[in-house]
Design a protein around this motif. Structure first.
Motif, mmCIF file in Angstrom:
data_model
loop_
_atom_site.group_PDB
_atom_site.id
_atom_site.type_symbol
_atom_site.label_atom_id
_atom_site.label_comp_id
_atom_site.label_asym_id
_atom_site.label_seq_id
_atom_site.Cartn_x
_atom_site.Cartn_y
_atom_site.Cartn_z
ATOM 1 N N TRP A 1 0.810 -1.214 0.000
ATOM 2 C CA TRP A 1 0.000 0.000 0.000
ATOM 3 C C TRP A 1 0.847 1.269 0.000
ATOM 4 N N VAL A 2 1.855 1.342 0.859
ATOM 5 C CA VAL A 2 2.699 2.544 0.923
ATOM 6 C C VAL A 2 3.479 2.692 -0.383
ATOM 7 N N GLY A 3 3.996 1.588 -0.913
ATOM 8 C CA GLY A 3 4.701 1.630 -2.195
ATOM 9 C C GLY A 3 3.798 2.065 -3.327
ATOM 10 N N PHE A 4 2.573 1.549 -3.332
ATOM 11 C CA PHE A 4 1.605 1.938 -4.361
ATOM 12 C C PHE A 4 1.323 3.434 -4.303
ATOM 13 N N LYS A 5 1.132 3.977 -3.092
ATOM 14 C CA LYS A 5 0.877 5.427 -2.966
ATOM 15 C C LYS A 5 2.082 6.224 -3.448
ATOM 16 N N ALA A 6 3.307 5.735 -3.216
ATOM 17 C CA ALA A 6 4.497 6.424 -3.705
ATOM 18 C C ALA A 6 4.548 6.401 -5.233
ATOM 19 N N LEU A 7 4.148 5.290 -5.829
ATOM 20 C CA LEU A 7 4.101 5.204 -7.305
ATOM 21 C C LEU A 7 3.089 6.193 -7.869
ATOM 22 N N VAL A 8 1.907 6.261 -7.255
ATOM 23 C CA VAL A 8 0.883 7.177 -7.725
ATOM 24 C C VAL A 8 1.369 8.630 -7.614
ATOM 25 N N ALA A 9 2.033 8.966 -6.511
ATOM 26 C CA ALA A 9 2.567 10.323 -6.340
ATOM 27 C C ALA A 9 3.624 10.628 -7.401
ATOM 28 N N ALA A 10 4.388 9.614 -7.798
ATOM 29 C CA ALA A 10 5.451 9.807 -8.790
ATOM 30 C C ALA A 10 4.909 9.951 -10.202
ATOM 31 N N LEU A 11 3.659 9.598 -10.437
ATOM 32 C CA LEU A 11 3.093 9.683 -11.779
ATOM 33 C C LEU A 11 3.175 11.093 -12.361
ATOM 34 N N ASN A 12 2.994 12.082 -11.545
ATOM 35 C CA ASN A 12 2.993 13.471 -12.024
ATOM 36 C C ASN A 12 4.340 14.157 -11.873
ATOM 37 N N LYS A 13 5.352 13.416 -11.456
ATOM 38 C CA LYS A 13 6.693 13.979 -11.287
ATOM 39 C C LYS A 13 7.491 13.754 -12.565
#
Length: 100
Positions: free
Chosen positions: A85-97
Motif C-alpha cells: 500500500w505505501v509503495g503503491f501510494k508512492a508510485l501514484v505520487a510519482a506519476l505526475n513527477k
C-alpha cells in the motif's frame, strides 16, 4: 508509472534494458520512504528467490514491496515486484513527477 515512455510493454530483457528502468525509478521515488531496508530474511527453493522490503523499519516507514525472481541455470529468468500500500501510494505520487 511511466518511467520509460518509449516502452510499449512491461517486459525488460537484459542489462541494457533493465538498468535505465532502475535508474529512472530510483530517481522518481527519492523521498522519505526510499530507504530500501530489508531484514535479511528471504525464501529460496533453488528455482525461486523471494524477499520483502517491509513498510515498518527501525528508521520508520518506507516503500513496501516484495521481489520474486525465478532462477534458471544460475541466471535471473523472470523478476517481479509486488507493491504494498505505501509503495503503491508512492508510485501514484510519482506519476505526475517529471523524470530528471
Amino acid at each position: 508509472l511511466v518511467t520509460l515512455k518509449d516502452r510499449t510493454e512491461g517486459i525488460l530483457k537484459g542489462k541494457a534494458e533493465i538498468r535505465p528502468f532502475f535508474e529512472a525509478g530510483l530517481r522518481k521515488l527519492q523521498n522519505d520512504l526510499g530507504r530500501w531496508y530489508r531484514t535479511g530474511t528471504f525464501f529460496s527453493n533453488g528455482r525461486q528467490l523471494t524477499w520483502e522490503y517491509p513498510r515498518d523499519t527501525p528508521q520508520g516507514d518506507q516503500v513496501d514491496l516484495v521481489e520474486v525472481m525465478d532462477i534458471a541455470n544460475g541466471l535471473i529468468a523472470h523478476h517481479r515486484v509486488y507493491w504494498g500500500w505505501v509503495g503503491f501510494k508512492a508510485l501514484v505520487a510519482a506519476l505526475n513527477k517529471p523524470v530528471p
